[in-house]
Enzyme design. Sequence first.
Site, short mmCIF file in Angstrom:
data_model
loop_
_atom_site.label_atom_id
_atom_site.label_comp_id
_atom_site.label_asym_id
_atom_site.label_seq_id
_atom_site.Cartn_x
_atom_site.Cartn_y
_atom_site.Cartn_z
N GLY A 13 2.04 86.63 -63.57
CA GLY A 13 3.17 87.15 -64.35
C GLY A 13 4.33 86.16 -64.33
N ARG A 74 -3.41 84.93 -67.30
CA ARG A 74 -4.38 85.30 -66.28
C ARG A 74 -5.73 84.81 -66.79
NH1 ARG A 74 -0.92 88.78 -63.28
NH2 ARG A 74 0.56 89.79 -64.66
N ASP A 105 0.63 86.39 -55.62
CA ASP A 105 -0.49 86.55 -54.68
C ASP A 105 -1.84 86.15 -55.26
OD1 ASP A 105 0.10 87.29 -52.19
OD2 ASP A 105 -0.06 89.46 -52.52
N THR A 128 7.57 85.48 -58.48
CA THR A 128 7.26 86.82 -58.97
C THR A 128 8.49 87.71 -58.79
OG1 THR A 128 6.03 88.86 -58.48
CG2 THR A 128 6.11 87.25 -56.74
N ASP A 130 8.47 90.74 -58.05
CA ASP A 130 8.21 91.84 -57.10
C ASP A 130 8.65 91.56 -55.66
OD1 ASP A 130 7.06 93.04 -59.26
OD2 ASP A 130 5.00 92.65 -58.65
N ASP A 132 6.93 90.48 -53.32
CA ASP A 132 5.93 91.06 -52.41
C ASP A 132 5.03 90.01 -51.77
OD1 ASP A 132 4.70 90.32 -54.74
OD2 ASP A 132 3.47 92.11 -54.93
N ARG A 174 4.83 97.13 -58.85
CA ARG A 174 3.41 97.40 -58.59
C ARG A 174 3.18 98.14 -57.28
NH1 ARG A 174 -0.90 92.82 -60.22
NH2 ARG A 174 0.57 91.56 -59.10
P1 ATP Z 1 1.92 88.51 -60.36
O1 ATP Z 1 2.25 88.87 -58.93
O2 ATP Z 1 3.12 88.22 -61.15
O3 ATP Z 1 0.97 89.47 -61.03
P2 ATP Z 1 -0.29 86.83 -59.65
O4 ATP Z 1 -0.36 85.39 -59.38
O5 ATP Z 1 -0.54 87.76 -58.49
O6 ATP Z 1 1.12 87.11 -60.33
P3 ATP Z 1 -2.85 87.54 -60.85
O7 ATP Z 1 -3.21 87.94 -62.23
O8 ATP Z 1 -3.22 88.49 -59.74
O9 ATP Z 1 -1.29 87.19 -60.85
O10 ATP Z 1 -3.58 86.15 -60.53
C1 ATP Z 1 -3.43 85.04 -61.40
C2 ATP Z 1 -4.75 84.37 -61.62
O11 ATP Z 1 -5.25 83.86 -60.37
C3 ATP Z 1 -5.89 85.27 -62.11
O12 ATP Z 1 -5.82 85.50 -63.51
C4 ATP Z 1 -7.11 84.43 -61.74
O13 ATP Z 1 -7.34 83.42 -62.69
C5 ATP Z 1 -6.67 83.78 -60.43
N1 ATP Z 1 -7.29 84.49 -59.30
C6 ATP Z 1 -6.85 85.60 -58.69
N2 ATP Z 1 -7.69 85.99 -57.71
C7 ATP Z 1 -8.71 85.10 -57.71
C8 ATP Z 1 -9.91 84.93 -56.95
N3 ATP Z 1 -10.25 85.79 -55.99
N4 ATP Z 1 -10.70 83.88 -57.22
C9 ATP Z 1 -10.38 83.01 -58.19
N5 ATP Z 1 -9.26 83.11 -58.95
C10 ATP Z 1 -8.44 84.13 -58.73
#
Ligand code: ATP
Length: 325
Positions: A13, A74, A105, A128, A130, A132, A174
């Site tokens: 995000g 994503r 994360d 982020t 959040d 978190d 979230r």
């Molecule tokens: P936000 O906290 O704002 O949602 P985020 O980084 O946690 O941000 P996610 O959509 O959870 O957002 O993760 C971003 C991208 O990281 C995913 O779309 C995916 O491509 C990659 N990703 C997440 N988990 C894995 C995993 N276990 N293995 C490989 N790639 C991953």
Amino acid sequence: MGVEKLGVMTSGGDSPGMNAAIRAVVHTAAQYEIQCFGIRLGYKGLIEGDVLELETKDVRNILHRGGTFLKTARSDKFRTFEGRKKAYENIQKYKMEGLIIIGGDGSFTGAKVFGSEYDIPIIGIPGTIDNDIYGTDFTVGYDTALNTVVNVIDKIVDTATSHNRLFFIEVMGRDSGFIALNSGIATGALDILIPEKDYTLDKLFSSVERGSNQGKSSRIIVVAEGKKLGRVYALAKATQIKFPYYDIRVSILGHVQRGGNPSCYDRVLASRFGVEAVEALLHGKREVLIGIRSGKIIFTTFEEAIQKQKEINKDIIKILDVISV
Ligand code: ATP
């Protein structure tokens, strides 16, 4: 260790201040005569080879802008071995010797998997709204989002007071209540519902009742979104049945919380993280997340940052009970 080329991307995000972090990375890279590549659309762009060279002139006039000019996405493909193989082929194509990922994360979970499969040092910058993420007191974007939320709730309080209405306001977060807890305290909410704190409908009703008995003017309840608490509409409906004489309204703040110019705090934090991320690569660090604790830069391994849960400040939860009504 010498680094001649590096890549930077935003992932997951978006959050206000990501641009400031990219800008700082590009400037620091230039300072050390490192060629810097921007990867558009996070892991998706890395897989598809959506890469552009970034010079300092390319990051002019973005410091104060919300969102991310590199765009973010994503990517389900990156969760597959095939996807990550393609991503690494592009790393090799551009001869990147380090990667800086600004995200949440999930992005660092992906980075950990990628870093264990391929020989590419990765540094994470927590971005982020959040807040978190374990390993940092503050994430880039949280301060801005919090101030946006407080601003909007102040406006809702004006109308709530004028009409004697009770508002349930759902804010982002979230599975974490940082935004809800702090914005609720800052706006004098009757009650604040966060996933970190158990609540019952009876407790919620007694807050509403006490607020009413004490003639509290700001009749708002702040609710963190998320599965644990249920949607705000259900809470409002249950409260309406219990208090039929109340005029109850629901307001879901939604995406307005993500946008806007980053606050001064977020611009400075993002700039610090950006500079330190490049220097961390130069010092041979890998698979670590940059953070700030008590005003000082710290590093936490992706492993630890992902596994551990960041705890919400219990002192603030305590003061909620004292001053909410
Ligand atoms: P936000 O906290 O704002 O949602 P985020 O980084 O946690 O941000 P996610 O959509 O959870 O957002 O993760 C971003 C991208 O990281 C995913 O779309 C995916 O491509 C990659 N990703 C997440 N988990 C894995 C995993 N276990 N293995 C490989 N790639 C991953």
